[in-house]
Design an enzyme around this catalytic site. Sequence first.
Site, PDB file in Angstrom:
ATOM      1  CE1 TYR A   1      -3.450  -2.488  -0.375  1.00 40.13           C
ATOM      2  CE2 TYR A   1      -4.143  -2.047   1.867  1.00 40.13           C
ATOM      3  CZ  TYR A   1      -4.321  -2.697   0.661  1.00 40.13           C
ATOM      4  OH  TYR A   1      -5.394  -3.551   0.495  1.00 40.13           O
TER       5      TYR A   1
ATOM      6  N   GLY B   1     -14.937   1.757  -4.768  1.00 43.87           N
ATOM      7  CA  GLY B   1     -13.763   2.633  -4.786  1.00 43.87           C
ATOM      8  C   GLY B   1     -14.154   4.095  -4.991  1.00 43.87           C
TER       9      GLY B   1
HETATM   10  N1  LIG Z   1      -7.562  -7.184  -0.981  1.00 39.66           N
HETATM   11  C1  LIG Z   1      -7.536  -6.371  -2.000  1.00 39.66           C
HETATM   12  O1  LIG Z   1      -7.167  -6.742  -3.127  1.00 39.66           O
HETATM   13  C2  LIG Z   1      -7.993  -4.949  -1.812  1.00 39.66           C
HETATM   14  C3  LIG Z   1      -8.171  -4.113  -2.928  1.00 39.66           C
HETATM   15  C4  LIG Z   1      -8.602  -2.807  -2.703  1.00 39.66           C
HETATM   16  C5  LIG Z   1      -8.835  -2.352  -1.397  1.00 39.66           C
HETATM   17  N2  LIG Z   1      -8.622  -3.188  -0.337  1.00 39.66           N
HETATM   18  C6  LIG Z   1      -8.900  -2.728   1.053  1.00 39.66           C
HETATM   19  O2  LIG Z   1     -10.244  -2.252   1.113  1.00 39.66           O
HETATM   20  C7  LIG Z   1     -10.270  -0.943   1.668  1.00 39.66           C
HETATM   21  C8  LIG Z   1     -11.445  -0.184   1.101  1.00 39.66           C
HETATM   22  O3  LIG Z   1     -11.354  -0.097  -0.335  1.00 39.66           O
HETATM   23  P1  LIG Z   1     -11.714   1.260  -1.057  1.00 39.66           P
HETATM   24  O4  LIG Z   1     -10.879   2.364  -0.501  1.00 39.66           O
HETATM   25  O5  LIG Z   1     -11.701   1.056  -2.514  1.00 39.66           O
HETATM   26  O6  LIG Z   1     -13.231   1.444  -0.479  1.00 39.66           O
HETATM   27  P2  LIG Z   1     -14.475   2.290  -0.984  1.00 39.66           P
HETATM   28  O7  LIG Z   1     -15.234   2.655   0.256  1.00 39.66           O
HETATM   29  O8  LIG Z   1     -15.217   1.551  -2.036  1.00 39.66           O
HETATM   30  O9  LIG Z   1     -13.879   3.600  -1.643  1.00 39.66           O
HETATM   31  C9  LIG Z   1     -13.323   4.626  -0.865  1.00 39.66           C
HETATM   32  C10 LIG Z   1     -13.140   5.823  -1.763  1.00 39.66           C
HETATM   33  O10 LIG Z   1     -14.424   6.367  -2.036  1.00 39.66           O
HETATM   34  C11 LIG Z   1     -14.384   7.745  -1.776  1.00 39.66           C
HETATM   35  N3  LIG Z   1     -15.712   8.261  -1.387  1.00 39.66           N
HETATM   36  C12 LIG Z   1     -16.429   9.141  -2.090  1.00 39.66           C
HETATM   37  N4  LIG Z   1     -17.576   9.421  -1.454  1.00 39.66           N
HETATM   38  C13 LIG Z   1     -17.595   8.686  -0.342  1.00 39.66           C
HETATM   39  C14 LIG Z   1     -18.543   8.539   0.717  1.00 39.66           C
HETATM   40  N5  LIG Z   1     -19.696   9.216   0.749  1.00 39.66           N
HETATM   41  N6  LIG Z   1     -18.254   7.699   1.714  1.00 39.66           N
HETATM   42  C15 LIG Z   1     -17.086   6.998   1.697  1.00 39.66           C
HETATM   43  N7  LIG Z   1     -16.145   7.095   0.715  1.00 39.66           N
HETATM   44  C16 LIG Z   1     -16.406   7.937  -0.302  1.00 39.66           C
HETATM   45  C17 LIG Z   1     -13.365   7.901  -0.666  1.00 39.66           C
HETATM   46  O11 LIG Z   1     -12.886   9.217  -0.666  1.00 39.66           O
HETATM   47  P3  LIG Z   1     -12.795  10.065   0.733  1.00 39.66           P
HETATM   48  O12 LIG Z   1     -11.566   9.596   1.430  1.00 39.66           O
HETATM   49  O13 LIG Z   1     -12.708  11.465   0.266  1.00 39.66           O
HETATM   50  O14 LIG Z   1     -14.040   9.768   1.529  1.00 39.66           O
HETATM   51  C18 LIG Z   1     -12.311   6.908  -1.105  1.00 39.66           C
HETATM   52  O15 LIG Z   1     -11.464   7.497  -2.064  1.00 39.66           O
HETATM   53  C19 LIG Z   1      -8.873  -0.380   1.335  1.00 39.66           C
HETATM   54  O16 LIG Z   1      -8.485   0.646   2.204  1.00 39.66           O
HETATM   55  C20 LIG Z   1      -8.000  -1.608   1.506  1.00 39.66           C
HETATM   56  O17 LIG Z   1      -7.703  -1.763   2.895  1.00 39.66           O
HETATM   57  C21 LIG Z   1      -8.217  -4.477  -0.523  1.00 39.66           C
END
Ligand SMILES: NC(=O)c1ccc[n+]([C@@H]2O[C@H](COP(=O)([O-])OP(=O)(O)OC[C@H]3O[C@@H](n4cnc5c(N)ncnc54)[C@H](OP(=O)(O)O)[C@@H]3O)[C@@H](O)[C@H]2O)c1
Length: 301
Positions: free
Chosen positions: A56, A215
Site C-alpha cells: 500500500y 472505490g
Molecule cells: N484485498 C484487495 O485486493 C484490496 C483491494 C482494494 C482495497 N482493499 C482494502 O479495502 C479498503 C477499502 O477499499 P476502497 O478504498 O476502494 O473502499 P471504498 O469505500 O469503495 O472507496 C473509498 C473511496 O471512495 C471515496 N468516497 C467518495 N464518497 C464517499 C462517501 N460518501 N463515503 C465513503 N467514501 C467515499 C473515498 O474518498 P474520501 O476519502 O474522500 O471519503 C475513497 O477514495 C482499502 O483501504 C484496503 O484496505 C483491498
Amino acid sequence: MSLPTVLLAPHGPRVSPVIAGCWRMGEWNQTAAPRLGWIEQALDLGLSTFDHADIYGGYTVEALFGQALALRPALRERMQIVSKCGIRLVDARRPAHAIKSYDTSAAHVTASVDASLAALGCGHLDLLLIHRPDALTDPDELAEVCQRLRQAGKVRHFGVSNHRPSQLAMLHRRLPLVTNQIELSPLQLAALDDGTLDQCLDLGLRPMIWSPLGGGRLFSADDARAARVREVLAQLGRQHGGASVATMAFAWILRHPSRPLPLTGSGRIEALREAVAALDVRLSAEDWYRVWQASTGHEVP
Ligand SMILES: NC(=O)c1ccc[n+]([C@@H]2O[C@H](COP(=O)([O-])OP(=O)(O)OC[C@H]3O[C@@H](n4cnc5c(N)ncnc54)[C@H](OP(=O)(O)O)[C@@H]3O)[C@@H](O)[C@H]2O)c1
C-alpha cells in the site's frame, strides 16, 4: 460508541464488524499527529481492526501507520492489524523487482512479514492474507512457512484475498484459513454468482469486503448503472430514517447471509460513521433485490 468485536471464523480471530482500510492513507497527506487522531477516532467508533498490505502506498503505508502508532504504543493492545503479502511491485523501494509479479515462496512471505512488522513497529500481525492467487504457489510450502510464522509468534491467523473457491479450498486443507477478502459492492456483483460467497457460507469463514462503494465510483461515476443504483439507495435511505447512500450500500453488503465484514476506505471520520450506521439497518429481501435489479438493469430470471 463502541462496537463489540465478532469472530471472523469459528476459531478466531475477533475483529471489528466494520474494518478500517488503510490503502489510501498515503493520499491523506497527514503528518503523524493527525494520522494518530484518525486511528484514535476510528477506535473510538469501534473500528478496532486495521487493514494493510505491504504494497500500500508503494510500500509506504505500513510505516505511516507505524509512525503514528509509535506516538501512543499502548493503542496496539486495543487493535487488530491485518496485512497482506504476495505481490511484488516495481518500485524504487524494491529495486530487485524487474516486473510486477506474484510470489508466495517461503522466502518472499517470510521477508515480507518481517518488513511489515518492522514498518508497523509491531511484534505480530493478527492476520496475514495472501493478496492474490499466485499461479506458482506450492500449497505445501506456503502452509509450512505460515506454520513457522505462527510458531515464531509473528502471525496469529491466516487468510487469502481474491482467491477462487478451488484455490482457497486447496490451501484450507493444509492450513486453517479464516477469511477470503474480496470485492463486493452494488456495482460489483461477481462474488454472488461465482461460488466465492457460497464457499464462505459453507465453511463458516466470514468474507472481508473491499471497495464496498466501488472505490468511490458509486458517487463519482456518471454512467446509467451507477445512476440507477444511487437512486435506489437514496430511496431506501429515505425509508430508513434519512440514511445516506453510503450507509445503504454498506447495509446492502451486510444483508448477505455470509455475514461479510466491510472495509472502509475513507480518511474522513464521518464516512466511517456512515459505515457503522449500516449495522443498525436491515434491508428486506425485496429491497436487497431492488438494488440488485438497479445494478444489473433487469429483474431476476
Ligand atoms: N484485498 C484487495 O485486493 C484490496 C483491494 C482494494 C482495497 N482493499 C482494502 O479495502 C479498503 C477499502 O477499499 P476502497 O478504498 O476502494 O473502499 P471504498 O469505500 O469503495 O472507496 C473509498 C473511496 O471512495 C471515496 N468516497 C467518495 N464518497 C464517499 C462517501 N460518501 N463515503 C465513503 N467514501 C467515499 C473515498 O474518498 P474520501 O476519502 O474522500 O471519503 C475513497 O477514495 C482499502 O483501504 C484496503 O484496505 C483491498
